[in-house]
Design a protein around this motif. Structure first.
Motif, PDB file in Angstrom:
ATOM      1  N   ASP A  27       0.838  -1.207   0.000  1.00  0.00           N
ATOM      2  CA  ASP A  27       0.000   0.000   0.000  1.00  0.00           C
ATOM      3  C   ASP A  27       0.872   1.256   0.000  1.00  0.00           C
ATOM      4  OD1 ASP A  27      -2.247  -1.590   0.062  1.00  0.00           O
ATOM      5  OD2 ASP A  27      -2.639  -1.289   2.207  1.00  0.00           O
ATOM      6  N   TYR A  28       1.939   1.193   0.804  1.00  0.00           N
ATOM      7  CA  TYR A  28       2.860   2.325   0.875  1.00  0.00           C
ATOM      8  C   TYR A  28       3.486   2.599  -0.496  1.00  0.00           C
ATOM      9  CZ  TYR A  28       7.315   4.692   1.713  1.00  0.00           C
ATOM     10  OH  TYR A  28       8.387   5.544   1.648  1.00  0.00           O
ATOM     11  N   GLU A  44       2.296   1.764  -3.425  1.00  0.00           N
ATOM     12  CA  GLU A  44       1.245   2.273  -4.318  1.00  0.00           C
ATOM     13  C   GLU A  44       0.997   3.759  -4.059  1.00  0.00           C
ATOM     14  OE1 GLU A  44      -2.306  -0.115  -3.982  1.00  0.00           O
ATOM     15  OE2 GLU A  44      -1.235  -1.941  -4.552  1.00  0.00           O
ATOM     16  N   LEU A  45       0.953   4.128  -2.792  1.00  0.00           N
ATOM     17  CA  LEU A  45       0.746   5.536  -2.454  1.00  0.00           C
ATOM     18  C   LEU A  45       1.912   6.397  -2.929  1.00  0.00           C
ATOM     19  CD1 LEU A  45      -0.798   5.237   1.114  1.00  0.00           C
ATOM     20  CD2 LEU A  45      -1.946   6.006  -0.969  1.00  0.00           C
ATOM     21  N   GLN A  46       3.108   5.844  -2.827  1.00  0.00           N
ATOM     22  CA  GLN A  46       4.274   6.586  -3.324  1.00  0.00           C
ATOM     23  C   GLN A  46       4.158   6.795  -4.831  1.00  0.00           C
ATOM     24  OE1 GLN A  46       8.081   4.870  -2.279  1.00  0.00           O
ATOM     25  NE2 GLN A  46       8.630   6.777  -1.263  1.00  0.00           N
ATOM     26  N   GLN A  47       3.707   5.765  -5.541  1.00  0.00           N
ATOM     27  CA  GLN A  47       3.536   5.879  -6.992  1.00  0.00           C
ATOM     28  C   GLN A  47       2.466   6.919  -7.320  1.00  0.00           C
ATOM     29  OE1 GLN A  47       5.380   4.692  -9.438  1.00  0.00           O
ATOM     30  NE2 GLN A  47       4.109   5.795 -10.888  1.00  0.00           N
ATOM     31  N   GLU A  48       1.363   6.883  -6.566  1.00  0.00           N
ATOM     32  CA  GLU A  48       0.302   7.876  -6.764  1.00  0.00           C
ATOM     33  C   GLU A  48       0.844   9.279  -6.499  1.00  0.00           C
ATOM     34  OE1 GLU A  48      -3.281   7.038  -4.554  1.00  0.00           O
ATOM     35  OE2 GLU A  48      -3.339   4.987  -5.310  1.00  0.00           O
ATOM     36  N   ASN A  49       1.689   9.394  -5.483  1.00  0.00           N
ATOM     37  CA  ASN A  49       2.287  10.688  -5.159  1.00  0.00           C
ATOM     38  C   ASN A  49       3.141  11.184  -6.317  1.00  0.00           C
ATOM     39  OD1 ASN A  49       2.890  12.910  -3.480  1.00  0.00           O
ATOM     40  ND2 ASN A  49       4.833  11.963  -2.921  1.00  0.00           N
ATOM     41  N   GLU A  94       2.747  10.420  -9.439  1.00  0.00           N
ATOM     42  CA  GLU A  94       1.817  10.804 -10.497  1.00  0.00           C
ATOM     43  C   GLU A  94       1.185  12.157 -10.187  1.00  0.00           C
ATOM     44  OE1 GLU A  94      -0.871   7.494 -10.753  1.00  0.00           O
ATOM     45  OE2 GLU A  94       0.690   6.148 -11.493  1.00  0.00           O
ATOM     46  N   LEU A  95       0.824  12.367  -8.922  1.00  0.00           N
ATOM     47  CA  LEU A  95       0.218  13.647  -8.533  1.00  0.00           C
ATOM     48  C   LEU A  95       1.200  14.800  -8.695  1.00  0.00           C
ATOM     49  CD1 LEU A  95      -1.876  12.595  -5.409  1.00  0.00           C
ATOM     50  CD2 LEU A  95      -2.742  13.288  -7.653  1.00  0.00           C
TER      51      LEU A  95
END
Length: 120
Positions: A44-45, A47-52, A54-55
């Motif tokens: 999850d961490y 994935e969140l880093q990847q989303e970050n 992308e953001l």
């Protein structure tokens, strides 16, 4: 800055200390459950880093678009000012043309009257 495992060195130290604590305090079954939970949390961490990431990319694109919009808006304001200035100049020119036309009409009328008087 991420270390070998993809997390920061400070977190790696905490992970190692937590691992030592868990091995001493829990049974194999509990340890396996904790490892699974940790594995899920770590996924999850990531994935969140990847989303970050992308953001951050989206934010940069948005920022570029906002800068472009601001520049175009300023350009539009400048063009509007130029149009207003040209409009003012146009009003002056039209006013001058009307004045000249009135003078020509007046002179034409005077010349017609003079010609009529000369012919009589």
């Amino acid at each position: 800055m991420p270390g070998k495992s993809g997390i920061c060195p400070h977190c790696e130290v905490l992970k190692a200390k937590l691992g030592d604590h868990i091995r001493r305090k829990h049974s194999s079954k509990e340890l396996e459950e904790i490892k699974e939970k940790y594995s899920e949390l770590f996924k999850d961490y990531l994935e969140l880093q990847q989303e970050n990431v992308e953001l951050v990319g989206i934010k940069e694109v948005y920022s570029d678009l906002l800068n472009e919009y601001t520049a175009k808006t300023q350009e539009n304001i400048d063009l509007q000012k130029q149009c207003n200035q040209l409009g003012q100049e146009n009003i002056f020119v039209v006013s001058e043309l009307i004045t000249m036309q009135n003078k020509l009409a007046e002179e034409t009328s005077t010349l017609k009257n003079d010609l009529l008087l000369d012919h009589r």
